[in-house]
Design an enzyme around this catalytic site. Structure first.
Site, mmCIF file in Angstrom:
data_model
loop_
_atom_site.group_PDB
_atom_site.id
_atom_site.type_symbol
_atom_site.label_atom_id
_atom_site.label_comp_id
_atom_site.label_asym_id
_atom_site.label_seq_id
_atom_site.Cartn_x
_atom_site.Cartn_y
_atom_site.Cartn_z
ATOM 1 C CG ASP A 49 34.240 -29.721 2.413
ATOM 2 O OD1 ASP A 49 33.897 -30.766 1.832
ATOM 3 O OD2 ASP A 49 34.204 -28.604 1.864
ATOM 4 C CE LYS A 92 31.461 -32.082 -4.858
ATOM 5 N NZ LYS A 92 31.469 -31.277 -6.082
ATOM 6 C CB CYS A 145 32.779 -22.719 -5.156
ATOM 7 S SG CYS A 145 31.409 -22.786 -6.293
HETATM 8 N N1 C6P Z 1 32.827 -28.585 -5.568
HETATM 9 C C1 C6P Z 1 33.713 -28.416 -7.817
HETATM 10 O O1 C6P Z 1 33.586 -28.393 -9.044
HETATM 11 P P1 C6P Z 1 27.916 -29.744 -3.036
HETATM 12 O O2 C6P Z 1 27.674 -28.694 -4.056
HETATM 13 O O3 C6P Z 1 27.188 -29.456 -1.751
HETATM 14 O O4 C6P Z 1 27.714 -31.129 -3.524
HETATM 15 O O5 C6P Z 1 29.499 -29.688 -2.698
HETATM 16 C C2 C6P Z 1 30.086 -28.474 -2.290
HETATM 17 C C3 C6P Z 1 31.554 -28.630 -2.112
HETATM 18 C C4 C6P Z 1 32.073 -28.535 -0.838
HETATM 19 N N2 C6P Z 1 33.387 -28.704 -0.603
HETATM 20 C C5 C6P Z 1 34.252 -28.972 -1.589
HETATM 21 C C6 C6P Z 1 35.686 -29.180 -1.261
HETATM 22 C C7 C6P Z 1 33.781 -29.078 -2.898
HETATM 23 O O6 C6P Z 1 34.638 -29.352 -3.874
HETATM 24 C C8 C6P Z 1 32.410 -28.878 -3.180
HETATM 25 C C9 C6P Z 1 31.894 -28.901 -4.586
HETATM 26 C C10 C6P Z 1 32.474 -28.594 -6.957
HETATM 27 O O7 C6P Z 1 34.808 -28.303 -7.279
HETATM 28 C C11 C6P Z 1 31.439 -27.583 -7.318
HETATM 29 S S1 C6P Z 1 31.975 -25.935 -7.005
#
Ligand code: C6P
Length: 412
Positions: A205, A231, A369
């Protein structure tokens, strides 16, 4: 490429129109970059140009605009391959983001390859998006989930447990590269190497790493690598899943629809090869085009330079916060990625974030999360400051002052 020491980081702020504003009458300090980064003019301009001149559906028309759109869409795929050093553009699947990339692997590769009694290995610091897709898969297949433990507040993986966890039943090891809650940088190349020697498939990830440090999927040796465009200075709604060609070619489609087919009859269909078989329906077209501009922008600065700057800010912030009384800090003391998670004694993380916002400082508070990790650490939430290359030490100084003011407000 630029040299980290010579880069005028504050001058780069001019590329980000959004940063030049006041919030609640105070200059904005944007420290919520782990949630989403801001977008440079180059990306905004690429999106504007696409909609003003080239907008058409891809892989369908044979008219000029459709050809231009298709060429730009596929050029972005090739650029993404280069960005993470994939061998070919065919190893790049466009997704909505990290979350969709992991779901795609769990549903497609997982449903085909896992059965009752198999083990999915994760770590205790996973984001929900690298946890829940595997829980859903485990429920469907009868597979079990095992976890590499986290040491505690210092937030490192307890690798002394790895040998006993890597049993012949483990079929996939899915791990976060950089923890969004702790700032831990996991030794993913070593972990993938250990797994590969046992024939275990690996997924990394890369949500918090792809735009912050150099990423080479061949050097990491992973089978899958997922990241999100938003990001890394790109638009929302676009992400990348890298999959090793040999694996992608064996995987069934994830969704059915237009664009992913060679031929269809009433009872059956024949699918295009990877990556197109995983991109059903009209895709996000402007997304990859904006992402292409973002990748060019970041690599002109150099991700090794960004990494150095991020780490410097995080270490600086960590040490300044550690000097305060009544504060609990999470994650490694050194070698951390560009974020700091903390709790002030007797103050809810949401109160810290609300008061910081009044001072113009954008933080994030909550479980990020990673609820199981929070519970393991015995907390419900933390406050988090997360940095990017357009942030400065002066902003960190102001942020720490604001934290001190919040402590005083609560009588500390
Ligand atoms: N973390 C944070 O504020 P998405 O939503 O699919 O673009 O990314 C998900 C995701 C997956 N793995 C990691 C390690 C992440 O940090 C995140 C997204 C954001 O930390 C939103 S909770």
């Amino acid at each position: 490429m630029m040299d980290a020491k010579r880069i005028d980081w504050s001058a780069l702020r001019k590329d980000f129109p959004i940063l030049d504003q006041q919030v609640h009458g105070k200059p904005l300090i944007y420290f919520d970059n782990a949630a989403t980064s801001q977008k440079p003019r180059a990306v905004i301009e690429a999106l504007r140009h696409y909609y003003e001149y080239d907008n058409a559906n891809v892989h369908r028309g044979i008219h000029e605009l459709s050809n231009r759109s298709t060429a730009a869409y596929e050029a972005a795929r090739a650029r993404a391959a280069k960005f993470i050093n994939a061998k070919t553009a065919e190893e790049i699947v466009f997704t909505r983001g990290t979350t969709e990339g992991i779901n795609l692997v769990a549903q497609s590769w997982g449903a085909k390859n896992l059965k009752a009694g198999d083990v999915i290995l994760l770590t205790e610091m996973e984001h929900h998006s690298n946890l829940v897709p595997w829980q859903l898969l485990a429920q469907r297949t009868g597979a079990k989930i095992a976890y590499v433990p986290v040491t505690g507040d210092e937030g490192l993986l307890d690798l002394s447990r790895l040998n006993s966890l890597l049993t012949p039943r483990v079929k996939i090891f899915s791990m976060v590269h950089i923890s969004n809650s702790l700032g831990t940088v996991n030794p993913v190349a070593d972990l993938c190497d250990r797994a590969r020697q046992l024939g275990i498939v690996t997924l990394v990830d890369g949500a918090q790493s792809a735009g912050h440090c150099p990423v080479d999927v061949q050097a990491i040796g992973c089978d899958f690598f997922a990241f999100s465009g938003h990001k890394i200075c790109g638009p929302t709604g676009i992400g990348v899943l890298y999959g090793r060609r040999k694996l992608l070619d064996t995987m069934p489609p994830y969704q059915g629809g237009g664009e992913m087919l060679l031929s269809v009859e009433y009872q059956k269909a024949e699918f295009k090869p990877a990556p197109h078989r995983f991109e059903a329906g009209t895709p996000d077209i402007s997304g990859p085009i904006g992402l292409h501009a973002a990748m060019d922008y970041l690599d002109a600065i150099g991700r090794e330079n960004i990494w150095e700057h991020d780490q410097d800010l995080a270490q600086y912030a960590y040490e300044k916060l550690a000097a305060l009384k009544d504060i609990r800090l999470f994650g490694p003391k050194t070698g951390r990625a560009g974020l700091v998670s903390f709790l002030l004694k007797g103050v809810h993380a949401h109160d810290v974030v609300t008061l910081a916002d009044q001072a113009g400082v954008a933080l994030r508070g909550g479980h990020h999360c990673t609820q199981p990790l929070m519970h393991k650490l015995g907390v419900e939430s933390t406050a988090r400051a997360s940095f990017y290359f357009y942030n400065t030490r002066a902003e960190v100084d102001r942020f720490v002052e604001v934290i001190r003011e919040i402590q005083k407000f609560f009588g500390q």
